[in-house]
Design a protein around this motif. Structure first.
Motif, PDB file in Angstrom:
ATOM      1  N   TYR A  43       0.837  -1.196   0.000  1.00 29.12           N
ATOM      2  CA  TYR A  43       0.000   0.000   0.000  1.00 29.12           C
ATOM      3  C   TYR A  43       0.873   1.248   0.000  1.00 29.12           C
ATOM      4  O   TYR A  43       1.826   1.351   0.769  1.00 29.12           O
ATOM      5  N   HIS A  44       0.537   2.189  -0.860  1.00 24.95           N
ATOM      6  CA  HIS A  44       1.229   3.475  -0.917  1.00 24.95           C
ATOM      7  C   HIS A  44       0.220   4.595  -0.704  1.00 24.95           C
ATOM      8  O   HIS A  44      -0.880   4.542  -1.245  1.00 24.95           O
ATOM      9  N   SER A  45       0.603   5.593   0.066  1.00 28.21           N
ATOM     10  CA  SER A  45      -0.228   6.791   0.195  1.00 28.21           C
ATOM     11  C   SER A  45       0.676   8.006   0.022  1.00 28.21           C
ATOM     12  O   SER A  45       1.890   7.928   0.221  1.00 28.21           O
ATOM     13  N   PHE A  46       0.059   9.095  -0.355  1.00 27.12           N
ATOM     14  CA  PHE A  46       0.808  10.317  -0.616  1.00 27.12           C
ATOM     15  C   PHE A  46       0.219  11.444   0.220  1.00 27.12           C
ATOM     16  O   PHE A  46      -0.998  11.526   0.399  1.00 27.12           O
ATOM     17  N   ALA A  47       1.076  12.320   0.728  1.00 29.13           N
ATOM     18  CA  ALA A  47       0.670  13.374   1.651  1.00 29.13           C
ATOM     19  C   ALA A  47      -0.449  14.247   1.096  1.00 29.13           C
ATOM     20  O   ALA A  47      -1.333  14.670   1.824  1.00 29.13           O
ATOM     21  N   GLU A  48      -0.453  14.495  -0.188  1.00 27.35           N
ATOM     22  CA  GLU A  48      -1.433  15.404  -0.782  1.00 27.35           C
ATOM     23  C   GLU A  48      -2.743  14.724  -1.182  1.00 27.35           C
ATOM     24  O   GLU A  48      -3.638  15.373  -1.710  1.00 27.35           O
ATOM     25  N   GLN A  49      -2.856  13.419  -0.926  1.00 30.39           N
ATOM     26  CA  GLN A  49      -4.066  12.685  -1.310  1.00 30.39           C
ATOM     27  C   GLN A  49      -4.675  11.996  -0.087  1.00 30.39           C
ATOM     28  O   GLN A  49      -3.956  11.630   0.840  1.00 30.39           O
ATOM     29  N   PRO A  50      -6.000  11.793  -0.092  1.00 31.43           N
ATOM     30  CA  PRO A  50      -6.632  11.095   1.036  1.00 31.43           C
ATOM     31  C   PRO A  50      -6.139   9.648   1.132  1.00 31.43           C
ATOM     32  O   PRO A  50      -5.864   9.023   0.113  1.00 31.43           O
ATOM     33  N   GLN A  51      -6.033   9.150   2.353  1.00 31.34           N
ATOM     34  CA  GLN A  51      -5.647   7.759   2.546  1.00 31.34           C
ATOM     35  C   GLN A  51      -6.838   6.849   2.271  1.00 31.34           C
ATOM     36  O   GLN A  51      -7.982   7.229   2.482  1.00 31.34           O
ATOM     37  N   SER A  52      -6.538   5.614   1.814  1.00 32.45           N
ATOM     38  CA  SER A  52      -7.613   4.661   1.520  1.00 32.45           C
ATOM     39  C   SER A  52      -7.308   3.265   2.057  1.00 32.45           C
ATOM     40  O   SER A  52      -7.886   2.294   1.597  1.00 32.45           O
ATOM     41  N   LEU A  53      -6.420   3.198   3.042  1.00 29.75           N
ATOM     42  CA  LEU A  53      -6.070   1.895   3.610  1.00 29.75           C
ATOM     43  C   LEU A  53      -7.300   1.190   4.168  1.00 29.75           C
ATOM     44  O   LEU A  53      -7.441  -0.028   4.031  1.00 29.75           O
TER      45      LEU A  53
END
Length: 102
Positions: A73-83
Motif C-alpha cells: 500500500y502506498h499513500s501520498f501526503a497530498e491525497q486522502p488515505q484509503s487503507l
C-alpha cells in the motif's frame, strides 16, 4: 485505455493525472487486471505505487479466484488515505490481513 505514467528514476514511477515538476511523463496503454483473474491464481502481488485501492475496487468480484495476495500500500501526503477501503475489500473477500510497516 491509456493513462499517464510519471517516471521518478531509473526503475520507479507511478500513474499520475497531475502536474509534477521535473518528472518525465509517458502515455501508456492499460488493461484491466480482472480479465486475467477468470481462473484460479495461486499468488497475486500488487505493488502499483498508489493505485492499489482503485485496482482492488475494480477486481473485488474476481478475488474469489485468488488464493494468496500480497499488496504493498502506498499513500501520498497530498491525497486522502484509503487503507481502510483496501482492508475492507480484502476482508470481505475472505483474506486474513498481516500488516508490516517500514
Amino acid at each position: 485505455g491509456v493513462l499517464e505514467f510519471a517516471a521518478e528514476g531509473s526503475d520507479g514511477g507511478r500513474l499520475s493525472d497531475e502536474e509534477e515538476l521535473g518528472l518525465k511523463k509517458y502515455q501508456v496503454p492499460t488493461v484491466r487486471l480482472g480479465n486475467y483473474l477468470t481462473q484460479p491464481v495461486d499468488f497475486l502481488k500488487i505493488d502499483i505505487e498508489g493505485a492499489e485501492t482503485e485496482v482492488l475496487k475494480d477486481i473485488q468480484e474476481e478475488l474469489v479466484n485468488v488464493k494468496n495476495i500480497f499488496v504493498e500500500y502506498h499513500s501520498f501526503a497530498e491525497q486522502p488515505q484509503s487503507l481502510n477501503v483496501l482492508i475492507d475489500i480484502l476482508t470481505q473477500a475472505g483474506f486474513r490481513i498481516y500488516v508490516q510497516t517500514l
